[in-house]
Structure formats: structure tokens, C-alpha cells
Write a protein that holds these residues in place. Structure first.
Motif, PDB file in Angstrom:
ATOM      1  N   GLY A   1      -3.856  13.890  10.759  1.00 17.14           N
ATOM      2  CA  GLY A   1      -3.244  12.766  10.038  1.00 17.14           C
ATOM      3  C   GLY A   1      -2.290  13.245   8.961  1.00 17.14           C
ATOM      4  O   GLY A   1      -2.611  14.096   8.137  1.00 17.14           O
ATOM      5  N   LEU A   2      -1.098  12.653   8.974  1.00 14.61           N
ATOM      6  CA  LEU A   2      -0.079  13.131   8.028  1.00 14.61           C
ATOM      7  C   LEU A   2      -0.198  12.475   6.660  1.00 14.61           C
ATOM      8  O   LEU A   2       0.366  12.985   5.694  1.00 14.61           O
ATOM      9  CB  LEU A   2       1.322  12.962   8.623  1.00 14.61           C
ATOM     10  CG  LEU A   2       1.591  13.829   9.857  1.00 14.61           C
ATOM     11  CD1 LEU A   2       3.085  13.912  10.141  1.00 14.61           C
ATOM     12  CD2 LEU A   2       1.004  15.231   9.763  1.00 14.61           C
ATOM     13  N   VAL A   3      -0.928  11.368   6.538  1.00 14.64           N
ATOM     14  CA  VAL A   3      -1.212  10.867   5.193  1.00 14.64           C
ATOM     15  C   VAL A   3      -2.083  11.904   4.476  1.00 14.64           C
ATOM     16  O   VAL A   3      -1.828  12.264   3.317  1.00 14.64           O
ATOM     17  CB  VAL A   3      -1.887   9.485   5.219  1.00 14.64           C
ATOM     18  CG1 VAL A   3      -2.357   9.092   3.837  1.00 14.64           C
ATOM     19  CG2 VAL A   3      -0.914   8.438   5.760  1.00 14.64           C
TER      20      VAL A   3
ATOM     21  N   TYR B   1       7.821   5.005   2.741  1.00  9.71           N
ATOM     22  CA  TYR B   1       6.470   4.765   3.284  1.00  9.71           C
ATOM     23  C   TYR B   1       5.445   4.936   2.151  1.00  9.71           C
ATOM     24  O   TYR B   1       5.394   5.990   1.506  1.00  9.71           O
ATOM     25  CB  TYR B   1       6.254   5.764   4.412  1.00  9.71           C
ATOM     26  CG  TYR B   1       4.886   5.761   5.033  1.00  9.71           C
ATOM     27  CD1 TYR B   1       4.354   4.616   5.614  1.00  9.71           C
ATOM     28  CD2 TYR B   1       4.128   6.930   5.058  1.00  9.71           C
ATOM     29  CE1 TYR B   1       3.094   4.639   6.199  1.00  9.71           C
ATOM     30  CE2 TYR B   1       2.876   6.956   5.645  1.00  9.71           C
ATOM     31  CZ  TYR B   1       2.364   5.805   6.210  1.00  9.71           C
ATOM     32  OH  TYR B   1       1.113   5.832   6.786  1.00  9.71           O
TER      33      TYR B   1
ATOM     34  N   ASN C   1      11.412   6.487   6.960  1.00 12.09           N
ATOM     35  CA  ASN C   1      10.691   5.207   7.002  1.00 12.09           C
ATOM     36  C   ASN C   1      10.737   4.624   5.596  1.00 12.09           C
ATOM     37  O   ASN C   1      10.262   5.280   4.677  1.00 12.09           O
ATOM     38  CB  ASN C   1       9.241   5.499   7.450  1.00 12.09           C
ATOM     39  CG  ASN C   1       8.323   4.302   7.350  1.00 12.09           C
ATOM     40  OD1 ASN C   1       8.738   3.219   6.963  1.00 12.09           O
ATOM     41  ND2 ASN C   1       7.059   4.513   7.679  1.00 12.09           N
TER      42      ASN C   1
ATOM     43  N   ASP D   1       8.571  15.425   5.962  1.00  6.39           N
ATOM     44  CA  ASP D   1       7.756  14.652   6.898  1.00  6.39           C
ATOM     45  C   ASP D   1       8.666  14.193   8.038  1.00  6.39           C
ATOM     46  O   ASP D   1       9.533  13.335   7.846  1.00  6.39           O
ATOM     47  CB  ASP D   1       7.134  13.453   6.166  1.00  6.39           C
ATOM     48  CG  ASP D   1       6.273  12.579   7.077  1.00  6.39           C
ATOM     49  OD1 ASP D   1       6.495  12.592   8.304  1.00  6.39           O
ATOM     50  OD2 ASP D   1       5.396  11.870   6.550  1.00  6.39           O
TER      51      ASP D   1
ATOM     52  N   ILE E   1       7.548  13.059  11.111  1.00  8.86           N
ATOM     53  CA  ILE E   1       6.660  12.439  12.106  1.00  8.86           C
ATOM     54  C   ILE E   1       7.440  11.573  13.108  1.00  8.86           C
ATOM     55  O   ILE E   1       7.043  11.434  14.259  1.00  8.86           O
ATOM     56  CB  ILE E   1       5.539  11.612  11.417  1.00  8.86           C
ATOM     57  CG1 ILE E   1       4.416  11.249  12.396  1.00  8.86           C
ATOM     58  CG2 ILE E   1       6.072  10.352  10.769  1.00  8.86           C
ATOM     59  CD1 ILE E   1       3.174  10.646  11.735  1.00  8.86           C
ATOM     60  N   HIS E   2       8.584  11.018  12.658  1.00  8.93           N
ATOM     61  CA  HIS E   2       9.369  10.138  13.538  1.00  8.93           C
ATOM     62  C   HIS E   2      10.475  10.889  14.290  1.00  8.93           C
ATOM     63  O   HIS E   2      11.372  10.266  14.852  1.00  8.93           O
ATOM     64  CB  HIS E   2      10.005   9.005  12.715  1.00  8.93           C
ATOM     65  CG  HIS E   2       9.015   8.060  12.112  1.00  8.93           C
ATOM     66  ND1 HIS E   2       8.418   7.033  12.812  1.00  8.93           N
ATOM     67  CD2 HIS E   2       8.480   7.988  10.864  1.00  8.93           C
ATOM     68  CE1 HIS E   2       7.577   6.368  12.030  1.00  8.93           C
ATOM     69  NE2 HIS E   2       7.593   6.921  10.837  1.00  8.93           N
TER      70      HIS E   2
ATOM     71  N   LYS F   1       3.068   9.124  16.623  1.00 14.29           N
ATOM     72  CA  LYS F   1       3.959   7.946  16.674  1.00 14.29           C
ATOM     73  C   LYS F   1       4.613   7.853  18.044  1.00 14.29           C
ATOM     74  O   LYS F   1       4.704   6.786  18.651  1.00 14.29           O
ATOM     75  CB  LYS F   1       5.078   8.068  15.632  1.00 14.29           C
ATOM     76  CG  LYS F   1       4.610   8.089  14.217  1.00 14.29           C
ATOM     77  CD  LYS F   1       4.307   6.703  13.702  1.00 14.29           C
ATOM     78  CE  LYS F   1       3.501   6.846  12.451  1.00 14.29           C
ATOM     79  NZ  LYS F   1       2.800   5.649  12.063  1.00 14.29           N
TER      80      LYS F   1
HETATM   81  C1  PLP Z   1       6.696   8.887   7.485  1.00 14.79           C
HETATM   82  C2  PLP Z   1       5.258   8.744   7.870  1.00 14.79           C
HETATM   83  N1  PLP Z   1       4.397   9.712   7.568  1.00 14.79           N
HETATM   84  C3  PLP Z   1       3.089   9.622   7.893  1.00 14.79           C
HETATM   85  C4  PLP Z   1       2.607   8.506   8.557  1.00 14.79           C
HETATM   86  C5  PLP Z   1       1.156   8.373   8.876  1.00 14.79           C
HETATM   87  O1  PLP Z   1       0.700   9.448   9.572  1.00 14.79           O
HETATM   88  P1  PLP Z   1      -0.817   9.525  10.076  1.00 14.79           P
HETATM   89  O2  PLP Z   1      -1.104   8.283  10.836  1.00 14.79           O
HETATM   90  O3  PLP Z   1      -0.801  10.760  10.907  1.00 14.79           O
HETATM   91  O4  PLP Z   1      -1.657   9.661   8.846  1.00 14.79           O
HETATM   92  C6  PLP Z   1       3.479   7.473   8.887  1.00 14.79           C
HETATM   93  C7  PLP Z   1       2.972   6.259   9.531  1.00 14.79           C
HETATM   94  O5  PLP Z   1       3.589   5.244   9.583  1.00 14.79           O
HETATM   95  C8  PLP Z   1       4.838   7.597   8.530  1.00 14.79           C
HETATM   96  O6  PLP Z   1       5.718   6.625   8.828  1.00 14.79           O
END
Ligand code: PLP
Length: 388
Positions: A91-93, A117, A172, A200, A202-203, A235
Motif C-alpha cells: 500500500g502506497l499510503v 490526494y 491526482n 509517487d 502509482i498512476h 490502480k
Molecule cells: C497518488 C496516489 N497514491 C497512493 C494511493 C493509494 O495507494 P494504496 O491503495 O496502495 O495505499 C492513491 C490512491 O488513490 C493515489 O492516487
């Protein structure tokens, strides 16, 4: 080649979904950033096989996934990464919080560009670091908003205690894929002020039309040396609920710093996320290509609708992500709380722009990662509510 049907409706009510479980059943949820499509069949097959196996003991043998990631980064970005530079993080959060703690001393400042975000805004405070924000600038042409970086404002925000810059690229909620020139400028600021860059990305595999993604760490060995890149298959292949993510850190000392901070707090990848992530990277290419065509067409459908029917709500034309950012400030009757207006009057749930930091008030974020009929229905409901 198999044709995948992204028009197929998938009922997510009662499926433990955050997005579909938060509001009454008559509300169309276009908020949380996951998509209303099943994962690629090859991912489902791999998961079925693991479930059939029936034993769910500890995972943790990630060598094959690490090798796939290295191949992928080379093939897609000509970026040479070795498995020992990858740190798996479920998880990136969690990763944003981990990096705030690892790459900035207590009381130090973490710089982010808003609107952004929301976990970027909360991670520094969660970890007893100080949030420092610099707002993105935007221009408007017709009903289209284009966001860009105000470099002077950004650099002025770097006061002596700022040690970490957390970039979101693609961004985001504003959908920008930053250009090489923009990233080079950012890298120069990081070098000038000796900042660690947490990028980050992720997208990064959700590129619409002919958009490009440039990983910040590929700009130069100098920037790679100070960069922590965050990526995930979650994602792209709609497996976010399984929690599969990773950081790429090429500076061994920085890698160790982050790894040590994670010790005892961040667990291994969940076994099923490992299986799903591996299958997605191994077998998901055709599905992914068709997904991008579908999302690009959804974006274009959305933009056509907005221009024709709702030109009083200027919007971004996202280059990446499946998220659009809508400016509701000119419609006086809804400007104070567009989120509540659309929820109550149109029965459509967006994300409230207020949660995205400075520059978010009067905006909502729309998720178009759904079958076109769902998107069309949501837009029709908005239109009806606004013209009632
Ligand atoms: C830029 C960004 N980073 C991290 C996340 C969340 O990552 P994770 O679900 O792996 O915690 C999101 C989810 O919307 C995101 O948009």
C-alpha cells in the motif's frame, strides 16, 4: 487477440467495497479511485489457482515479482533497476507515511503541491513532521483547465527545515503527466536545496491518448540518488484492495534508511496480492492496452458532455489517471458545497475538493473508471439537477 468488454456492468453492492458501501443504493459512487471493472481474467485465474491450493501461510518470496518489475521498468522506461533496489510495501499510503518518517527528521518539513490526494497532506503530521504546501497554478481555455507548476512559489516554500518533497506524477487529482522540462526543473530545485524526492508514480501506467510518463529517477544519476519512487500494479489492474506496492530506491544508504524504518511496522506483501501482481505484470498487457483505449474514450466522452451541456463547470482534460477535477465555483448556487449538491440533488457521489488542500475549495473530483453507461448516467443526473 481476446476482446475485453469494459461495458459490462458489474454489481459491486454488497461486495465489501468502500466506494459502493458508503452511500445509499440510489447514489452512483464516482469517488474512491478504484475502477468498476473486474481484474484481468489472467489475474482471476492465478488467484483461483492459489485459492484452490488452499494454504494461506506466510508469503514473502518475491524474487519473481521483483524480476518482472525490473523487466517492466526497462521495457517501458529504459530504466535499469535491480531487484535489490526494490522494497515491497503493501500500500502506497503506508509508503507515504513510511517515507515521511524515514526521509525527514522529526519536526522537519515535507513539501507537497496542492490540490493533492489527501494522504499526502496527512502523512507528515501523522509522523510528527510538518506539512508545507505550494499550490499548483492553472490556466483556462474555454471550459478546460490546465494545471502547471509555479516554480517560484514552490522554491520559495522550501525553507531551511524542508527536507523532503513528495511529488505526485501523474498528479491526482489534476491529471497532469509532468514533462521532462518540468521534472528537470523540479530535480534542480531538489538538488539546490538538498531535498529527498519521493515520487509517487502509482498512476504511471494509466496514460490517456498519447500521454507519456517519465519516472523522475530516470532524469539523471544525480536525481536517482536522491529519489524514492513509489509504484504499484494496484490502480492499473484494479487490484487495489489486495495491497501490492513497492518503492524503488537506488541509493543504497537511502534504501537502508527506509528499510530500517519499515522494520517491524510494514508487513510483507499479502500472499494473494503477490499472486495477483505477478499475474498482472506477466499476462495483463493486452487487457491493459484495451483498458487505456476505453478510459481514453471515457475521458473524451466526459469532455464532450461537459463542453456541450455543462460548460459552466470548467474541468481538467486529464493526461493520466481516471480522475477529472471539476471547478464549480462559477455556479453560485452550488459553489459553497458542490459535493453536497451533487450528492443530495443528483444522487452522485464525488470526492469533495476541500479534502485536497489549498486550491480544492469549490471543486469536486470525478472518477471515470467505470462502464460508459454509468458515467453517462452520472452526467445526465448532474445536468438534470443543475437545470431543475
Ligand atoms: C497518488 C496516489 N497514491 C497512493 C494511493 C493509494 O495507494 P494504496 O491503495 O496502495 O495505499 C492513491 C490512491 O488513490 C493515489 O492516487
Amino acid at each position: 487477440m481476446t476482446q475485453y468488454n469494459f461495458d459490462q456492468l458489474c454489481n459491486r453492492l454488497g461486495s465489501d467495497s468502500e466506494k459502493w458501501g458508503a452511500y445509499p443504493a440510489d447514489v452512483l459512487p464516482l469517488w474512491v479511485a478504484d475502477m468498476d471493472f473486474p481484474a484481468p481474467p489472467q489475474v482471476l485465474q492465478a488467484l483461483h489457482e492459489r485459492v484452490e491450493h488452499g494454504v494461506f501461510g506466510y508469503g514473502g518470496v518475491n524474487a519473481e515479482l521483483a524480476a518482472l518489475i525490473c523487466d517492466r521498468l526497462w521495457n517501458r522506461h529504459a530504466w535499469r533497476v535491480t531487484p535489490d533496489q526494490i522494497l515491497f510495501i503493501p500500500g502506497l499510503v503506508s509508503a507515504l507515511n513510511l517515507v515521511s518518517r524515514a526521509a525527514c527528521p522529526p519536526g522537519g518539513g515535507v513539501l507537497v503541491q496542492t490540490p493533492i490526494y489527501p494522504p499526502f497532506l496527512t502523512a507528515p503530521g501523522n509522523q510528527e513532521r510538518r506539512l508545507v504546501t505550494a499550490e499548483l497554478a492553472h490556466t483556462r481555455a474555454g471550459n478546460i483547465l490546465h494545471y502547471h507548476i509555479d516554480f517560484d512559489l514552490l522554491e520559495n516554500a522550501v525553507k531551511d527545515k524542508v527536507k523532503l518533497f513528495m511529488l505526485c506524477n501523474p498528479h491526482n487529482p489534476v491529471g497532469r503527466c509532468y514533462t521532462r522540462e518540468e521534472l528537470t526543473h523540479l530535480a534542480e530545485i531538489c538538488a539546490r536545496h538538498d531535498l529527498i524526492l519521493c515520487s509517487d508514480e502509482i498512476h504511471c501506467d494509466l496514460l490517456l491518448g498519447d500521454s507519456l510518463h517519465i519516472p523522475a529517477a530516470t532524469l539523471s544519476p544525480e536525481i536517482a540518488d536522491r529519489t524514492i519512487t513509489l509504484m504499484a500494479p494496484s490502480k492499473t489492474f484494479n487490484i487495489a484492495g489486495l495491497y501490492c506496492g513497492f518503492a524503488v530506491i537506488q541509493n543504497p544508504a537511502l534504501y537502508k534508511q527506509v528499510q530500517q524504518t519499515a522494520r517491524g511496522i510494514i508487513p510483507n506483501l499479502n500472499l494473494l496480492s503477490l499472486v495477483a501482481g505477478r499475474a498482472a505484470y506477466l499476462h495483463g498487457a493486452d487487457w491493459h492496452a484495451q483498458l487505456l483505449d476505453y478510459l481514453t474514450a471515457n475521458r473524451d466522452f466526459y469532455l464532450d458532455f461537459m463542453q456541450q451541456h455543462l460548460p459552466m463547470l470548467p474541468t481538467t482534460a486529464p493526461e493520466g489517471t481516471f480522475l477529472a477535477w471539476m471547478d464549480c465555483r462559477e455556479v453560485k448556487s452550488i459553489a459553497a458545497n458542490p459535493y453536497a449538491f451533487f450528492l443530495n440533488q443528483a444522487k452522485v457521489a464525488f470526492n469533495d475538493g476541500n479534502h485536497f488542500g489549498p486550491g480544492g475549495r469549490g471543486f469536486v473530483r470525478l472518477n471515470f473508471g467505470c462502464p460508459r453507461v454509468t458515467l453517462e448516467q452520472a452526467l445526465q443526473r448532474m445536468h438534470a439537477a443543475l437545470t431543475a
